[in-house]
Design a protein around this motif. Structure first.
Motif, short mmCIF file in Angstrom:
data_model
loop_
_atom_site.label_atom_id
_atom_site.label_comp_id
_atom_site.label_asym_id
_atom_site.label_seq_id
_atom_site.Cartn_x
_atom_site.Cartn_y
_atom_site.Cartn_z
N LEU A 1 0.82 -1.21 0.00
CA LEU A 1 0.00 0.00 0.00
C LEU A 1 0.86 1.26 0.00
O LEU A 1 0.56 2.25 -0.69
CB LEU A 1 -0.93 -0.01 1.21
CG LEU A 1 -1.97 -1.13 1.26
CD1 LEU A 1 -2.80 -1.05 2.54
CD2 LEU A 1 -2.89 -1.08 0.04
N GLU B 1 3.85 1.55 -1.26
CA GLU B 1 4.42 1.69 -2.60
C GLU B 1 3.39 2.32 -3.54
O GLU B 1 3.73 3.18 -4.37
CB GLU B 1 4.86 0.33 -3.12
CG GLU B 1 5.47 0.37 -4.51
CD GLU B 1 5.85 -1.01 -5.02
OE1 GLU B 1 6.48 -1.07 -6.10
OE2 GLU B 1 5.52 -2.01 -4.36
N ALA B 2 2.12 1.92 -3.41
CA ALA B 2 1.08 2.44 -4.30
C ALA B 2 0.84 3.92 -4.08
O ALA B 2 0.74 4.70 -5.04
CB ALA B 2 -0.22 1.65 -4.09
N GLN C 1 3.76 6.00 -5.49
CA GLN C 1 3.81 6.12 -6.94
C GLN C 1 2.67 6.96 -7.49
O GLN C 1 2.82 7.66 -8.49
CB GLN C 1 3.79 4.73 -7.57
CG GLN C 1 5.03 3.90 -7.30
CD GLN C 1 4.93 2.49 -7.87
OE1 GLN C 1 3.86 2.06 -8.34
NE2 GLN C 1 6.02 1.76 -7.84
N SER C 2 1.50 6.91 -6.83
CA SER C 2 0.32 7.59 -7.35
C SER C 2 0.19 9.03 -6.85
O SER C 2 -0.45 9.86 -7.50
CB SER C 2 -0.94 6.82 -6.97
OG SER C 2 -1.14 6.85 -5.56
N ALA D 1 -4.97 4.14 -0.21
CA ALA D 1 -4.79 2.95 -1.06
C ALA D 1 -5.44 1.77 -0.37
O ALA D 1 -5.54 1.73 0.86
CB ALA D 1 -3.30 2.67 -1.30
N SER E 1 -6.14 -2.74 -0.72
CA SER E 1 -5.85 -4.02 -1.35
C SER E 1 -7.12 -4.86 -1.43
O SER E 1 -8.17 -4.47 -0.91
CB SER E 1 -4.78 -4.78 -0.54
OG SER E 1 -5.36 -5.27 0.66
N ILE F 1 -6.31 4.48 -4.52
CA ILE F 1 -5.60 3.66 -5.49
C ILE F 1 -5.76 2.20 -5.12
O ILE F 1 -5.56 1.80 -3.97
CB ILE F 1 -4.10 4.05 -5.57
CG1 ILE F 1 -3.37 3.18 -6.59
CG2 ILE F 1 -3.43 3.98 -4.21
CD1 ILE F 1 -3.70 3.48 -8.01
N GLU F 2 -6.17 1.39 -6.09
CA GLU F 2 -6.37 -0.05 -5.86
C GLU F 2 -5.04 -0.79 -6.03
O GLU F 2 -4.33 -0.58 -7.01
CB GLU F 2 -7.39 -0.61 -6.85
CG GLU F 2 -7.59 -2.11 -6.74
CD GLU F 2 -8.34 -2.70 -7.92
OE1 GLU F 2 -8.72 -3.88 -7.86
OE2 GLU F 2 -8.55 -1.96 -8.92
N VAL F 3 -4.72 -1.65 -5.08
CA VAL F 3 -3.59 -2.56 -5.19
C VAL F 3 -4.18 -3.96 -5.40
O VAL F 3 -4.71 -4.56 -4.47
CB VAL F 3 -2.71 -2.54 -3.92
CG1 VAL F 3 -1.56 -3.54 -4.03
CG2 VAL F 3 -2.18 -1.13 -3.68
#
Length: 340
Positions: free
Chosen positions: A118, A120-121, A124-125, A130, A132, A204-206
């Motif tokens: 999460l 990491e997401a 990056q976004s 985020a 999961s 953001i979806e992981v």
């Protein structure tokens, strides 16, 4: 409240001074036996900078906790009386020190890479939340048919909560813009909180399964509660948020309703032809399970082949094999001579 000695940030551990963000995981605890597995899943997280904020929601009789759970510091927020779910969540938010926050009830648990994936997401976004995918399990940890694995959509979140509370990581900065668990809600307080968060950021979806939601006696309200109870609390939520729906949001809800009608018609047509969607979904799950088992068998054979090759290489490269090479050549020539 027990003080913490751990710093707010930790370095990466690879010689760099770049700090890793501290994550506060807020555990609303009723002191159920399942809290051991919940805390163990936090101790096993691959992200190193983590504090556990355990809120005593049970009140008198809660078992004491150590200052550390594994290598994770524990901040224990005690109470002399039972605390409602929403109030317990806010007590945890007030006590947390992390840059990123996550709720975990004491009957649920996480995969070791949940927080790392999460983080990491969101890194990056650039978003502030985020989530999961999440699997429902029974009291023994066996997978149930329910799985929460939907792409994010603002209108979808208005239509229904598809974000189990421990699947979502969110930024501490959201608290400063007014996001707070509404203590007037006895149910759906997590849904209401995500709607607040969605006013300030997308999610953001992981697309990895790293959260597990236990549905057992006394747990898993959102899936197992009586329909009338769900309806009463959903109406209260709708009364709060009806004035906040934008014209575009209303159009998106209309589109979701049209899609729902289409799916209902499709299901009726399939049923009329003797094709039940439930049976098809069950068959699809069985195929997925068989494919996973086949992949595991192939991997086992691959490892066995590599092991055999390593053993063979060890023999061929050994001193004994090299020293006996002349004798083997002589024996081969003798055998060839006999056949001739």
């Amino acid at each position: 409240m027990r003080p913490l000695s751990e710093p707010r940030h930790q370095t990466t551990g690879n010689g760099s001074d770049h700090p890793l963000p501290l994550v506060s995981v807020i555990v609303r605890s009723l002191d159920r036996d399942t809290h051991i597995q919940a805390l163990d899943s936090l101790a096993a997280q691959t992200h190193p900078s983590l504090e556990i904020v355990l809120v005593n929601a049970r009140g008198p009789g809660h078992r004491p906790l150590p200052d550390m759970w594994g290598e994770r510091p524990v901040r224990f927020v005690d109470s002399t009386q039972s605390v409602p779910r929403a109030a317990a969540a806010n007590r945890g938010l007030d006590a947390a020190q992390g840059d990123w926050l996550l709720f975990l009830d004491d009957d649920d648990y996480l995969a070791p890479d949940h927080l790392a994936g999460l983080l990491e997401a969101v890194g990056q976004s650039g978003l502030q939340a985020a989530y999961s995918h999440c699997q429902a399990v029974d009291g023994a940890g066996r997978a149930l048919p329910q799985r929460f694995a939907e792409p994010f959509g603002q209108a979808k979140l208005l239509a229904g909560n598809f974000l189990p509370i421990h699947s979502v990581l969110f930024a501490r900065t959201l608290l400063s813009v007014g996001c707070r668990v509404d203590e007037s809600f006895d149910r759906f307080e997590d849904w209401d909180f995500w709607l607040q968060v969605a006013q300030h950021t997308d999610f953001i979806e992981v697309p990895r399964l790293t959260a597990f939601y236990r549905i057992d006696a006394g747990a898993g309200f959102g899936v197992t509660a009586p329909a009338e109870d769900i309806h009463v609390h959903a109406r209260r939520l709708a009364a709060k948020w009806r004035e906040c729906v934008s014209p575009q949001g209303f159009l998106d809800l209309m589109e979701l309703a049209r899609q729902h009608r289409y799916l209902e018609r499709l299901q009726r047509e399939l049923a009329a032809q003797g094709l039940m969607t439930g049976a098809a979904e069950d068959a699809a799950r069985r195929i997925a399970d068989a494919y996973r088992d086949l992949r595991a068998a192939v991997e086992t054979q691959r490892r066995a082949r590599l092991d055999c090759q390593a053993r063979l290489d060890a023999v061929l490269n050994s001193t004994a094999w090299r020293l006996t090479a002349p004798l083997r050549h002589l024996l081969i020539r003798l055998r060839i001579g006999r056949r001739g």
